[in-house]
Design a protein around this motif. Sequence first.
Motif, short mmCIF file in Angstrom:
data_model
loop_
_atom_site.label_atom_id
_atom_site.label_comp_id
_atom_site.label_asym_id
_atom_site.label_seq_id
_atom_site.Cartn_x
_atom_site.Cartn_y
_atom_site.Cartn_z
N UNK A 174 54.42 -98.36 57.41
CA UNK A 174 54.66 -98.52 56.02
C UNK A 174 55.76 -97.37 55.48
N UNK A 175 56.96 -97.73 55.11
CA UNK A 175 57.55 -96.48 54.44
C UNK A 175 58.23 -97.12 53.18
N UNK A 176 58.85 -96.36 52.72
CA UNK A 176 59.63 -96.57 51.33
C UNK A 176 60.86 -97.11 51.89
N UNK A 177 61.48 -98.37 51.32
CA UNK A 177 62.70 -98.77 51.66
C UNK A 177 63.34 -99.55 50.53
N UNK A 178 64.63 -99.24 50.49
CA UNK A 178 65.04 -99.97 49.11
C UNK A 178 66.76 -99.84 49.15
N UNK A 179 67.60 -100.24 48.47
CA UNK A 179 68.86 -99.94 48.19
C UNK A 179 69.24 -98.56 48.20
N UNK A 180 68.21 -97.82 47.68
CA UNK A 180 68.33 -96.45 47.14
C UNK A 180 67.68 -95.47 48.02
N UNK A 181 66.76 -95.97 48.97
CA UNK A 181 66.15 -95.03 49.91
C UNK A 181 66.36 -96.05 51.26
N UNK A 182 67.48 -95.40 52.32
CA UNK A 182 67.83 -96.12 53.39
C UNK A 182 67.64 -95.22 54.75
N UNK A 183 66.79 -93.97 54.40
CA UNK A 183 66.81 -93.17 55.43
C UNK A 183 65.94 -93.74 56.75
N UNK A 184 65.16 -94.71 56.62
CA UNK A 184 64.13 -95.26 57.58
C UNK A 184 65.15 -96.14 58.36
N UNK A 185 66.17 -96.85 57.96
CA UNK A 185 66.92 -97.68 58.86
C UNK A 185 67.55 -97.12 60.16
N UNK A 186 67.54 -95.81 60.11
CA UNK A 186 68.39 -95.42 61.14
C UNK A 186 67.57 -95.09 62.52
N UNK A 187 66.15 -94.59 62.42
CA UNK A 187 65.28 -94.62 63.59
C UNK A 187 64.16 -95.44 63.36
N UNK A 188 63.45 -95.36 62.51
CA UNK A 188 62.11 -95.99 62.43
C UNK A 188 62.15 -97.35 62.40
N UNK A 189 63.16 -98.07 61.61
CA UNK A 189 63.13 -99.60 61.76
C UNK A 189 63.63 -100.09 63.23
N UNK A 190 64.58 -99.35 63.73
CA UNK A 190 64.82 -99.97 65.17
C UNK A 190 63.73 -99.74 65.99
N UNK A 191 62.98 -98.68 65.97
CA UNK A 191 61.88 -98.41 66.93
C UNK A 191 61.02 -99.61 66.76
N UNK A 192 60.52 -100.07 65.56
CA UNK A 192 59.60 -101.12 65.28
C UNK A 192 60.07 -102.52 66.08
N UNK A 193 61.64 -102.59 65.88
CA UNK A 193 61.90 -103.78 66.28
C UNK A 193 62.11 -103.88 67.90
N UNK A 194 62.37 -102.77 68.49
CA UNK A 194 62.10 -102.68 69.71
C UNK A 194 60.64 -102.60 70.40
N UNK A 195 59.73 -102.42 69.76
CA UNK A 195 58.19 -102.38 70.05
C UNK A 195 57.39 -103.44 69.40
N UNK A 196 57.99 -104.41 68.85
CA UNK A 196 57.48 -105.67 68.35
C UNK A 196 56.39 -105.17 67.56
#
Length: 330
Positions: A174-196
């Motif tokens: 769980x992380x903050x994510x919005x149009x004005x908070x996108x920092x987690x799109x670069x590493x955390x989100x891809x990791x979750x998608x790779x690891x289910x």
Amino acid sequence: MRHIKLTDGFSVSEIGLGCSSMSHGYGPADRDDEESVRVLHHAVELGINFFDTADVYGPFTNELLLGKALAAHRDEVKIATKCGLVPRPGGKFGRDCRPEHLRAACEGSLRRLGVEAIDLYQLHRVDPEVPIEESWGALADLVAEGKVRALGISHATLDEIERVHAIFPIAAVQYELSVWVTKNLGDILPWTQRNGVGFLAFCPIGRGYLSGVLGPGEIAEGDSRRGDPRFGTEAMQRNLTIVDGLNRIAERHGATAAQVAIAWIMTKGDNVVPIPGTRRLRWLRENAAAAELRMTQADLRDIAALPPPIGEMSWDQVRSVPEPAVSGTD
């Protein structure tokens, strides 16, 4: 409302409900438990089956509220709660992720929620004084004992989530994510998608700001957003450019800026679940209706072209700011 598989055996509605503002954080003078109960009941009617809370929201009263309000719907809903933060004087929170504290915290949450097992138990913050492997191992023991069904973690670094995932699988982060908070799109989100692993996006409406209904200088005393640099009067004024952009897109769809903000998050992956929070029926209905909004490629390009927010906090600032300034949902 369709369901999203966060991980094997754990599916939730495509939009959840963050419950912290019912008891914690925003505008304490406006809280109304009766209205909050109506919101919780109507959320179930709308097809929302995922509710996010924490032991420190209130503190402790938010879990009691959910436990009573959702008692008749226990077979229909999933409740996620969190541990690892403890109340401190002055309305702040410290961190305590010692195994003995986490076990006691779990027992307390079970009692307040009135359940035999917690659907998703999340480590609210990593405690720098306790090896994360010890904390996560204690949570894994709770799963083995049948007191918890799945584990999650919030605001951990990529290294930390990789370390704990190797010990016991993470069901969702769980992380903050919005149009004005996108920092987690670069590493955390891809990791979750790779690891289910599921990704729970809190504050998808920018703590209410991206809805366009909150103007500069309107943050009341006692509201946790007063500690967020994005909510300074000058920053809010300059950040209206972002809201204006969302409103232009909303006009194309006969929608609202808040619905565009939520729908944008839903384009980020099949494992991403926005959990906007509210304590008002009006906003609940509006947020839930975002599930029907289909973003176009032109919409996404226009959002990508919006300027970065004034006052955005760095990753280190987010992790170091004491609660409740970085807690809660919209």
